[in-house]
Design a protein around this motif. Structure first.
Motif, short mmCIF file in Angstrom:
data_model
loop_
_atom_site.label_atom_id
_atom_site.label_comp_id
_atom_site.label_asym_id
_atom_site.label_seq_id
_atom_site.Cartn_x
_atom_site.Cartn_y
_atom_site.Cartn_z
N LEU A 38 43.66 17.82 6.94
CA LEU A 38 42.36 18.15 7.53
C LEU A 38 42.48 19.37 8.43
O LEU A 38 41.60 20.23 8.47
CB LEU A 38 41.84 16.95 8.34
N ASN A 39 43.59 19.46 9.16
CA ASN A 39 43.79 20.55 10.11
C ASN A 39 43.72 21.93 9.44
O ASN A 39 43.25 22.89 10.03
CB ASN A 39 45.13 20.36 10.82
N LEU A 40 44.20 21.99 8.19
CA LEU A 40 44.14 23.27 7.47
C LEU A 40 42.71 23.77 7.38
O LEU A 40 42.41 24.92 7.67
CB LEU A 40 44.71 23.12 6.06
N ALA A 41 41.80 22.86 7.00
CA ALA A 41 40.41 23.26 6.88
C ALA A 41 39.76 23.37 8.26
O ALA A 41 39.13 24.38 8.58
CB ALA A 41 39.65 22.24 6.03
N LEU A 42 39.96 22.32 9.06
CA LEU A 42 39.24 22.24 10.33
C LEU A 42 39.81 23.17 11.39
O LEU A 42 39.11 23.92 12.04
CB LEU A 42 39.26 20.78 10.80
N GLY A 43 41.13 23.12 11.53
CA GLY A 43 41.75 23.87 12.61
C GLY A 43 41.89 25.35 12.30
O GLY A 43 41.58 26.20 13.12
N TYR A 44 42.37 25.63 11.09
CA TYR A 44 42.72 27.01 10.79
C TYR A 44 41.56 27.80 10.21
O TYR A 44 41.49 29.00 10.33
CB TYR A 44 43.91 27.06 9.84
N CYS A 45 40.65 27.10 9.51
CA CYS A 45 39.59 27.83 8.83
C CYS A 45 38.21 27.53 9.42
O CYS A 45 37.22 28.10 9.00
CB CYS A 45 39.62 27.51 7.34
N GLY A 46 38.16 26.61 10.38
CA GLY A 46 36.88 26.32 11.02
C GLY A 46 35.92 25.51 10.17
O GLY A 46 34.73 25.45 10.45
N ILE A 105 34.69 22.23 9.64
CA ILE A 105 34.73 20.91 10.26
C ILE A 105 34.23 19.87 9.27
O ILE A 105 33.03 19.65 9.14
CB ILE A 105 33.90 20.88 11.54
N SER A 106 35.15 19.25 8.58
CA SER A 106 34.77 18.25 7.59
C SER A 106 34.76 16.87 8.24
O SER A 106 35.74 16.44 8.83
CB SER A 106 35.76 18.25 6.42
N PHE A 107 33.64 16.17 8.11
CA PHE A 107 33.52 14.81 8.62
C PHE A 107 33.58 13.85 7.44
O PHE A 107 33.11 12.73 7.53
CB PHE A 107 32.19 14.66 9.38
N GLY A 108 34.18 14.33 6.34
CA GLY A 108 34.19 13.50 5.14
C GLY A 108 35.54 13.41 4.48
O GLY A 108 35.63 13.13 3.29
#
Lengths: 305, 378, 327
Positions: free
Chosen positions: C47-55, C57-60
């Motif tokens: 998740l961190n790859l998408a959320l942290g590094y690319c912004g 924010i996936s809630f799924g």
């Protein structure tokens, strides 16, 4: 399927929608004005219901209980805003998500600690019990009509508040430009507290009104919170009008869908599996609706792009 | 960093109390729901069980909260078996959690005594010699409701339950005994609490009776809304929506409703009288059927311990199978698949002073077992 | 005074040490618990790859976690009962070999992430948060009411899936399998973040318009990140099914998405080891508090709030600050 039944289900959908509106109006305001993602909004729904149940058991009056739900949730809202939420406005959305997620844990378990693990009792007043004939053959629950009425009343109230009053001007200014409004010498932290408390009290009122026909228990707020988020996203974040239309849309889709989908499927397949498949799709329907709307309009029906 | 290390090491040491059990001691692991929604049931089962084993120095109980999450329950079971070296597991409330924990537990040679859940899979093909159900097979109370519907002369029932396995079992159970026709059959969304749409359908269906299985908050909502709708049809359901913990929240809407249960506060036998009295003086509230099930589970365990050592698995199992204890339900024995043979009563919700409670009106099914015995190869 | 990199090395040492400690103290449960931390850490790293590094924010992400879990459960369920799974386009009756299961899990999670990504990435901000949630909720309600594989009751597979030469039922062996995956995932993520592709997706988080203006097709970059992210989380789901020998819709619930997100934020966003530290912190806290009081969720909530108010951007940032002072 008769047209009477259809009409009754439509009313049910609208009633569900108006209740969702009370939840989502506050949520969308808080997001619009302060830019805060408030996962703990469902907790105010619960606090409202528990305040109401407490006062109802002490005084026996439903109307005092409704008042208690408004004020109980508002007081909780003010306290929580001043102690915690205030420090989060300038933070990342993700910090807000984590903090308000933690608030859910804290408030839910706190309420359970104090009130015990069993659901509380809260009932509707005697004079709203029973049904009312409307039009020829249609009878409908008085209390549910009362909910629809209250929802519309609050929608009108919010409209007047925002478009006609000084507070409303500030709220709109806050939505448009946060720096500007504080530069104009308006006490912005007071405005924020007021908006947060307003949102909390609307959620609390919804909790009490719905708690009276469903159940007053810990964890009652979270399912409704998710639906409220669905609503404000469909309507466009920050838009009260969007929240109203989104609420009705979600309420009606959910109600009509879960009843008529199995019936519809019975035309194509045998009864038992139609019931089963129909109910499954029925429970996914509002999420499908939301996904479709966002695919077509990526910032909701009335959102700013 | 240092703190982190010390905490972890402290944790490791804390848990490492090894057991020096002599043959007569039994270590019980109780996994049940103590936090969040539905915790009322877990607390009742635990309190009932603890009351039964109170003062018994040979029984030690480790209780853990499963948060109603199956994966947590599995991990707790692993912990209790691997680290705490328990002999007997018990406590699980929900069928889906039982399905997650029970098969692995009994396959590892531990005993599992179920104080609440009785999924059909564990009664039929998936039955196991180390698994004993002290409550009921899931279908039982619904079957009795079907039986009651016949005797009450219902001809055309509207039935509803949530759309999940236990809900399907419930409707199947009712239909197995009910001889009339169905005015409608609905599966509602799990966790749904507003039944306006369903009640409208009931009104339009021309049914002469309603059967529902909606446990927890779902049932509270349904009963209140049904009574407000002004529909005057008779309602019948299993005891779960009318137990002592929930009745208070349903209020007068529940008055007069018939429900089916294997236990009731007013079953006339000494064990039950003692249980009701002791429970009230210990916890200051009326017991529920869940509490009675927890209590019976404890008493069953004690009865087996007086006959055999738990390490002697075969003897201990035989002792359990005899069910030689005074149940709060009166007559109680195990069928071949280790599920109860017992009377299922029809109760009516009444008011005793200001308190809503149940009283028995008739016996719904006498010496009732379950439909899955023949599927069980044991 | 230690800096983040040294701390990370200590974490790895620790991960190798814990099972030894568990062995010495005869507490196999701590191995199981650490395995859980490792698996949820992998999910968080995904998740961190998408959320942290690319912004993004996936809630799924529960959707991928659950899909990985269900694919594993279903394959193994069919192998266990030697039941036919499908007969077209080829005959298959499942498998209980991890070497077969993992590639299938990876492919199916990637495929799901591709579909969800294609549909969701048109939106941004809170809309993206909610549309990803919507897809996960669809899968959740589908899994609950789909009777073939247990519905809400879930699916038990009784035995862990197998690997050649290794007894996976042994807690220690299974722990090392998960640890290998963790190291692999950390290695791949580190390579990815430092590659030119990595520069691109991290730049998108800062300012997407500017990245677009230099001629990079940001949509494709985001989609690829989302797919990789979902795949890693799906893999974690597969391991989680094997850990519990059980899968149920509860891992598809929005609370699961929330929990994975909490691990990431708690440990520190866009820090390679953040989710692992977050998961460890959360689970140790849950275990310790839970053994003292029934109302542990109250205290957990309180501690999390204090953490967010005073530690600010994640536990690992504590060590970053020290670095600045040292300079």
């Amino acid at each position: 399927m008769t047209s009477i039944l259809f009409f009754e289900q439509l009313l049910n959908g609208i009633q569900f929608g108006t209740m969702l509106f009370l939840m989502s109006a506050g949520l969308t305001l808080i997001f619009g004005v302060m830019g805060l993602i408030n996962l703990a909004h469902g907790s105010f729904y619960m606090i409202g219901a528990f305040s109401a149940a407490l006062i109802a058991s002490l005084t026996g009056s439903f109307w005092l209980a409704l008042l208690a739900s408004l004020s109980g949730a508002a007081i909780a809202g003010v306290l929580i805003e001043i102690i915690i939420i205030r420090r989060l406005y300038r933070r990342d959305h993700l910090d807000q998500v984590l903090a308000t997620f933690a608030l859910i844990l804290l408030l839910s378990e706190g309420v359970r600690w104090y009130f015990g693990a069993f659901p509380l009792y809260l009932d509707i007043p005697e004079n709203l019990n029973g049904t009312l004939p409307i039009l020829d053959d249609i009878i409908y629950s008085k209390y549910r009509l009362f909910i629809i009425f209250m929802g519309l009343l609050i929608a009108v109230g919010l409209y007047i508040l925002i478009s006609k009053t000084r507070l409303g001007v500030r709220i709109r200014a806050g939505q448009n430009d946060r720096q500007m409004i504080s530069a104009l010498g308006i006490d912005i932290s007071k405005l924020y507290t007021i908006v947060f408390a307003l949102g909390a009290s609307l959620a609390g009122l919804a909790g009490a009104m719905i708690g009276a026909i469903q159940s007053v228990e810990v964890g009652m707020g979270e399912p409704i919170l998710i639906l409220a988020f669905v609503v404000i996203v469909i309507g466009g974040i920050g838009s009260i009008k969007g929240a109203l239309i989104g609420s009705i849309l979600v309420g009606v889709t959910d109600t009509i869908g879960r009843i008529f989908l199995p019936e519809l499927l019975k035309i194509f397949m045998e009864s038992a599996s139609a019931t089963s498949v129909g109910s499954s799709i029925g429970s996914m329907l509002i999420y499908i609706l939301m996904a479709l709307i966002l695919i077509i309009k990526p910032s909701g029906l009335f959102g700013k792009t | 960093m240092k703190k982190f290390t010390t905490t972890l090491v402290a944790l490791l040491i804390m848990g490492s109390t090894s057991s020096f059990a002599d043959g007569h001691k039994v270590k019980v692991g109780m996994i049940t729901t103590l936090s969040g929604g539905g915790s009322g049931l877990g607390i009742d089962v635990r309190d009932g069980f603890m009351l039964a084993v109170k003062g018994n120095k040979n029984i030690s109980v480790i209780t853990k909260d499963d948060q109603r999450k199956p994966d947590i329950a599995v991990q707790l079971a692993d912990k209790m078996i691997q680290s705490d070296k328990v002999d007997v597991l018990t406590g699980i409330i929900w069928s889906n959690l039982a399905m997650a924990v029970v098969p692995a537990t009994v396959n590892q040679g531990k005993f599992y005594l179920s104080p609440n859940a009785g999924p059909s899979k564990l009664a039929g093909k998936g039955c196991h010699k180390n698994y004993f159900n002290v409550a009921w097979q899931n279908d039982n109370l619904h079957e009795a409701a079907g039986g009651y519907a016949n005797s009450a002369g219902f001809k055309n029932s509207f039935i509803l339950a949530p759309n999940y396995p236990a809900g399907k079992d419930a409707l199947t159970g009712y239909k197995r005994y009910f001889k009339g026709s169905l005015a409608g059959e609905i599966y509602t969304k799990l966790g749904q609490k507003d039944y306006a749409a369903e009640i409208a359908q009931i009104r339009a269906s021309g049914a002469d009776s309603v059967f529902f299985f909606l446990p927890g908050g779902m049932g509270i909502g349904f009963m209140k809304q049904f009574s407000q709708s002004g529909i005057k049809l008779p309602v019948v359901g299993p005891a779960f929506s009318f137990d002592q913990g929930i009745l208070k929240a349903v209020g007068d809407a529940a008055l007069g409703v018939k429900n089916t249960s294997q236990w009731s506060k007013d079953i006339d036998n000494n064990a039950n009288k003692k249980f009701v009295k002791d429970f009230q003086s210990e916890y200051g509230r009326l017991p529920s059927l869940y509490a009675s099930q927890g209590y019976d589970t404890g008493k069953l365990l004690i009865s087996a311990m007086s006959k055999a050592k738990v390490k002697d698995k075969d003897k201990f199992r035989d002792a359990l199978r005899k069910a030689d204890f005074s149940s709060t339900r009166g007559k109680f024995s195990f069928d071949k698949n280790h599920h109860p043979i017992q009377d299922i009563y029809v109760r009516e919700v009444i008011k005793e002073g200001k308190i809503l409670t149940n009283k028995i009106v008739s016996v719904g099914l006498k010496d009732h077992s379950n439909a899955y015995v023949s599927e069980c190869k044991m | 005074m230690i800096i983040e990199k040294t701390f990370n090395k200590w974490i790895l040492v620790f991960l190798f040490l814990i099972p030894v400690l568990g062995f010495i103290f005869e507490e196999p449960y701590y191995i199981t618990l650490t395995t859980k931390v490792v698996i949820l850490g992998i999910a968080g790293i995904g998740l961190n790859l998408a959320l942290g590094y690319c912004g993004l924010i996936s809630f799924g992400h529960a959707a991928f976690f659950g899909l990985g879990g269900y694919v594993t459960g279903i394959l193994s369920f069919h192998a266990l009962n030697s039941e036919l799974m499908f007969s077209w386009p080829f005959v298959s009756s499942g498998s209980s070999d991890m070497l077969v299961i993992w590639p299938i899990v990876i492919l199916s999670s990637a495929f799901l992430a591709l579909i969800i990504g294609l549909l969701s990435l048109r939106t941004t901000g809170v809309y993206f948060i909610m549309i990803t949630l919507a897809f996960a909720q669809m899968l959740y309600f589908f899994a609950i009411s789909w009777p073939n594989y247990g519905g809400e009751d879930g699916l038990s597979i009784y035995m862990r899936n197998s690997l050649p030469m290794i007894n996976t039922m042994d807690p220690l062996n299974f722990y090392f399998i998960c640890l290998c995956w963790l190291l692999t995932v950390i290695f791949i993520s580190a390579k990815l973040i430092n590659s030119s592709f990595g520069m691109a997706f991290q730049a998108i988080k800062q300012n997407e318009e500017r990245v677009k203006s230099v001629g990079i097709e940001t949509f494709k970059v985001k989609l690829l990140v989302f797919v990789i992210s979902g795949t890693i989380t799906g893999l974690a789901g597969s391991l989680y099914t094997d850990l519990n020998r059980f899968i149920s819709p509860s891992v598809l619930n929005w609370q699961m998405s929330g929990e994975i997100m909490v691990f990431v934020i708690l440990g520190g966003i866009a820090r390679l080891y953040g989710p692992l530290v977050g998961a460890a912190f959360f689970i140790v806290l849950e275990q310790t508090l839970g053994s003292y009081t029934e109302n542990w969720q109250f205290w957990l909530g309180l501690i999390l709030i204090l953490e967010i108010l005073y530690v600010r951007t994640g536990i690992l940032s504590l060590f970053e600050k020290k670095l600045k002072y040292e300079k």
